[in-house]
Design an enzyme around this catalytic site. Structure first.
Site, PDB file in Angstrom:
ATOM      1  N   HIS A  13       8.646  -9.368   6.088  1.00  0.00           N
ATOM      2  CA  HIS A  13       8.609  -7.966   5.667  1.00  0.00           C
ATOM      3  C   HIS A  13       9.682  -7.155   6.400  1.00  0.00           C
ATOM      4  O   HIS A  13       9.990  -7.445   7.553  1.00  0.00           O
ATOM      5  CB  HIS A  13       7.214  -7.403   5.982  1.00  0.00           C
ATOM      6  CG  HIS A  13       6.913  -6.133   5.262  1.00  0.00           C
ATOM      7  ND1 HIS A  13       7.254  -4.899   5.758  1.00  0.00           N
ATOM      8  CD2 HIS A  13       6.314  -5.899   4.065  1.00  0.00           C
ATOM      9  CE1 HIS A  13       6.870  -3.965   4.900  1.00  0.00           C
ATOM     10  NE2 HIS A  13       6.290  -4.541   3.866  1.00  0.00           N
ATOM     11  N   TYR A  19       2.694   4.773   0.883  1.00  0.00           N
ATOM     12  CA  TYR A  19       2.772   5.606   2.095  1.00  0.00           C
ATOM     13  C   TYR A  19       1.645   6.629   2.039  1.00  0.00           C
ATOM     14  O   TYR A  19       1.313   7.148   0.975  1.00  0.00           O
ATOM     15  CB  TYR A  19       4.113   6.333   2.149  1.00  0.00           C
ATOM     16  CG  TYR A  19       5.314   5.435   2.253  1.00  0.00           C
ATOM     17  CD1 TYR A  19       5.490   4.582   3.349  1.00  0.00           C
ATOM     18  CD2 TYR A  19       6.301   5.435   1.266  1.00  0.00           C
ATOM     19  CE1 TYR A  19       6.616   3.767   3.454  1.00  0.00           C
ATOM     20  CE2 TYR A  19       7.428   4.628   1.358  1.00  0.00           C
ATOM     21  CZ  TYR A  19       7.575   3.796   2.455  1.00  0.00           C
ATOM     22  OH  TYR A  19       8.685   2.994   2.556  1.00  0.00           O
ATOM     23  N   PHE A  31       8.176   1.257  -1.356  1.00  0.00           N
ATOM     24  CA  PHE A  31       9.222   1.490  -0.346  1.00  0.00           C
ATOM     25  C   PHE A  31       9.971   2.816  -0.517  1.00  0.00           C
ATOM     26  O   PHE A  31      10.687   3.240   0.383  1.00  0.00           O
ATOM     27  CB  PHE A  31      10.244   0.329  -0.289  1.00  0.00           C
ATOM     28  CG  PHE A  31       9.649  -0.965   0.175  1.00  0.00           C
ATOM     29  CD1 PHE A  31       9.292  -1.141   1.499  1.00  0.00           C
ATOM     30  CD2 PHE A  31       9.424  -2.020  -0.714  1.00  0.00           C
ATOM     31  CE1 PHE A  31       8.721  -2.333   1.936  1.00  0.00           C
ATOM     32  CE2 PHE A  31       8.852  -3.214  -0.290  1.00  0.00           C
ATOM     33  CZ  PHE A  31       8.501  -3.364   1.038  1.00  0.00           C
ATOM     34  N   ASP A  77       0.882  -1.167   0.000  1.00  0.00           N
ATOM     35  CA  ASP A  77       0.000   0.000   0.000  1.00  0.00           C
ATOM     36  C   ASP A  77       0.921   1.218   0.000  1.00  0.00           C
ATOM     37  O   ASP A  77       1.933   1.209   0.692  1.00  0.00           O
ATOM     38  CB  ASP A  77      -0.821  -0.064   1.308  1.00  0.00           C
ATOM     39  CG  ASP A  77      -2.015   0.862   1.328  1.00  0.00           C
ATOM     40  OD1 ASP A  77      -2.772   0.862   0.347  1.00  0.00           O
ATOM     41  OD2 ASP A  77      -2.204   1.569   2.331  1.00  0.00           O
TER      42      ASP A  77
END
Length: 225
Positions: free
Chosen positions: A189, A68, A79, A66
């Site tokens: 993760h 930021y 990322f 998803d």
């Protein structure tokens, strides 16, 4: 291999973008913006992963979940954040891993990973937009169908890709990948909640480069300038 050289995103995804669900999805995102809600990433950046990484240059695929949801962060690469924004915790752990995994990697001062994308690292979130300060707010609106298609199409039409699947949701996408012609590296993760359970120490970045070299491809320069 000839066909690899001619393929572009329009060939692979053009038909998908004509489907009703996709048109409805874009209409939903647009209606959120028009209602005055801040939606991230900005409209011009939503498809950055595809414009920065041409289809026939893809060698590595990194899947995020998803975008930021804070001001100035998301810009269409999982990322990654825009310059002059605080480096988010998951990315800080990615940098920590790079420091121990890749010789001479120096800790960057920012979190903009555009240089990876330009070298053939496709970095997509499975959901590509989000309302400000509301994680997963665009989940289930159609992005998953689109990004699943992206994964299936690159799996089918490209050869010898390296997929980095971090965390459960990303690992579930392995069923969309032809593992007999691609390489898949999995780990927990990089988020602070799980990174110490196997992401730190996974050595995915050096492994990916070793594989690329074996395949006669150019390794990724993971330095973030």
């Amino acid at each position: 291999m000839q066909e690899h050289n001619k393929i572009d995103w329009q060939t692979l995804l053009g038909a998908e973008k004509e489907k009703e669900y996709f048109k409805a999805l874009l209409a939903f995102v647009q209606s959120r913006r028009l209602s005055g809600m801040k939606v991230f990433p900005p409209k011009a950046d939503v498809f950055n992963a595809f414009s920065l990484t041409p289809c026939d240059h893809v060698n590595v695929v990194i899947l995020g979940q998803d975008p930021y949801h804070g001001e100035g962060q998301a810009h269409g690469l999982c990322f990654s954040v825009q310059d002059n924004v605080k480096i988010p915790p998951s990315l800080r752990n990615i940098y920590k891993e790079l420091q121990t995994d890749v010789a001479d990697f120096s800790m960057p001062k920012h979190g903009n990973l555009t240089k990876w994308a330009q070298q053939g690292v496709l970095m997509i979130n499975t959901v590509m937009t989000v309302d400000e300060a509301n994680a997963n707010s665009h989940k289930g609106m159609g992005w998953e169908q689109f990004t699943d298609t992206v994964i299936m199409q690159v799996s089918e039409h490209l050869q010898d890709l390296i997929f980095l699947l971090w965390g459960k949701p990303a690992q579930q996408k392995i069923k969309l990948i032809n593992t007999s012609k691609h390489h898949v590296l999995t780990s927990v993760h990089p988020s602070p909640l799980s990174a110490h359970r196997g992401f730190l120490g996974c050595k995915h970045f050096s492994q990916a480069n070793d594989l690329l070299i074996k395949l006669g491809k150019k390794p990724i320069d993971w330095q973030v300038p």
